[in-house]
Design an enzyme around this catalytic site. Sequence first.
Site, mmCIF file in Angstrom:
data_model
loop_
_atom_site.group_PDB
_atom_site.id
_atom_site.type_symbol
_atom_site.label_atom_id
_atom_site.label_comp_id
_atom_site.label_asym_id
_atom_site.label_seq_id
_atom_site.Cartn_x
_atom_site.Cartn_y
_atom_site.Cartn_z
ATOM 1 N N ASP A 20 -40.084 -13.377 20.126
ATOM 2 C CA ASP A 20 -41.420 -13.341 20.737
ATOM 3 C C ASP A 20 -41.776 -14.716 21.302
ATOM 4 O O ASP A 20 -42.298 -15.564 20.580
ATOM 5 C CB ASP A 20 -42.436 -12.928 19.683
ATOM 6 C CG ASP A 20 -43.854 -12.856 20.204
ATOM 7 O OD1 ASP A 20 -44.024 -12.683 21.425
ATOM 8 O OD2 ASP A 20 -44.794 -12.990 19.403
ATOM 9 N N GLU B 279 -51.737 -16.088 25.473
ATOM 10 C CA GLU B 279 -51.669 -14.682 25.061
ATOM 11 C C GLU B 279 -51.963 -14.523 23.573
ATOM 12 O O GLU B 279 -52.626 -13.580 23.154
ATOM 13 C CB GLU B 279 -50.279 -14.127 25.407
ATOM 14 C CG GLU B 279 -50.114 -12.634 25.116
ATOM 15 C CD GLU B 279 -49.508 -12.362 23.756
ATOM 16 O OE1 GLU B 279 -49.576 -11.208 23.290
ATOM 17 O OE2 GLU B 279 -48.982 -13.306 23.122
ATOM 18 N N GLU B 280 -51.500 -15.480 22.768
ATOM 19 C CA GLU B 280 -51.655 -15.372 21.320
ATOM 20 C C GLU B 280 -53.096 -15.571 20.853
ATOM 21 O O GLU B 280 -53.442 -15.175 19.744
ATOM 22 C CB GLU B 280 -50.743 -16.382 20.612
ATOM 23 C CG GLU B 280 -49.261 -16.107 20.762
ATOM 24 C CD GLU B 280 -48.805 -14.865 20.017
ATOM 25 O OE1 GLU B 280 -49.630 -14.268 19.295
ATOM 26 O OE2 GLU B 280 -47.636 -14.485 20.165
ATOM 27 N N GLU C 182 -43.863 -7.793 27.232
ATOM 28 C CA GLU C 182 -43.119 -7.838 25.981
ATOM 29 C C GLU C 182 -43.256 -6.556 25.169
ATOM 30 O O GLU C 182 -44.248 -5.840 25.245
ATOM 31 C CB GLU C 182 -43.603 -9.005 25.127
ATOM 32 C CG GLU C 182 -45.052 -8.877 24.674
ATOM 33 C CD GLU C 182 -45.488 -10.022 23.798
ATOM 34 O OE1 GLU C 182 -44.789 -10.303 22.807
ATOM 35 O OE2 GLU C 182 -46.533 -10.618 24.097
#
Length: 369
Positions: A83, A117-118, A145
Amino acid sequence: IGGGPCSTQGSSGEDPSVSLFREYLRLKTVHPEPDYDAALRFLDRIAEELDLPMKKIEEHWKYDAFTAVKDAEGNIYGRGAQDMKSVTIQYIQAIRRLKAEGSQPVRTVHLMFVPDEEVGGHKGMETFVTHPEFQKLNIGFALDEGLASPGEAFTVFYGERNPWWITIHCPGNPGHGSRFVENTAAEKLVTLIFLKLQCFTLGDVTTVNMTMVQGGVAYNVIPAEMEVSFDLRIPPTVNLQGFEKQIKLWCKEAGEGITYEFAQKHMNQNVTSTEESDPWWNAFSTTCKAMNMVLEKEIFPAATDSRFIRAVGIPAVGFSPMNRTPILLHDHNEFLNEQVFLSGIDVYQRLILALSSVPAFPDETNPFL
């Protein structure tokens, strides 16, 4: 032994012990961002100088999370192995191969590397999809993803659960910790948690996790307010307006004056078609079948940038070609086997060529085409 005539002075006239002490002091080992690696290098050097054995005991990770160690089985360890630094390189290498072959797809392929994104994507994809430069890209379909798959099949995600990050404020009567004080903030907080745990009936479909509790200043002081935060993940089948009404009801039942606020509240519930009649899905699934890949269609359990892409009307699927691999994103000892990684490049090479060769079709609804 120090101070006597036998002690050795450094080139600056300073005692070497003092110089070593000062060197060690310069290493920034304070929180919240301690540079432990620098400290270990320092101690490694000293051990080597003194010909002393040194053993480092580290928990969780077999190897340093940023050294990309490859073991005898070909497993490559590192933060981002699954990831999703792996997918980034697989995309790049797939494009490299297509260019070397002289492939001429019908559509343009864009590689987007977007931050944040996190932490919700607010300064990343959420903002980028409204930017004129994004609209100029004229996107018809997007790959994002996915997750590793422990079994032989490959999971592909056509939608995802909506992330709601909510903080609930519970006011109450303050006082001394030795007294019986009614209607405290802690009472309301406990009642709210109890209601949440008892009333939820959606089971594995919707998840609610308490992630933070804040409040209080001393052991013997009853606080005037406490806060509790939750991470909610809500599937696209749930009525979001009705769900928020339920939250309001829980707050009302827990006590007077309770309020809440959202740190993240994604409301769009678009999903991507997986009907064989859909040109995009047909190109994707047909290409996978030609490689003898078994696909399992799922709703993504967490949240990715795909939700912002789908929100502006662009179909997107989440897919990481990592089968026979335990799911270790954000986990200790995150790894990806080199053969699985290399196989993924082949998969992306064929998928990108197939998807970028889908001809324009009359019923495309993408507003940017």
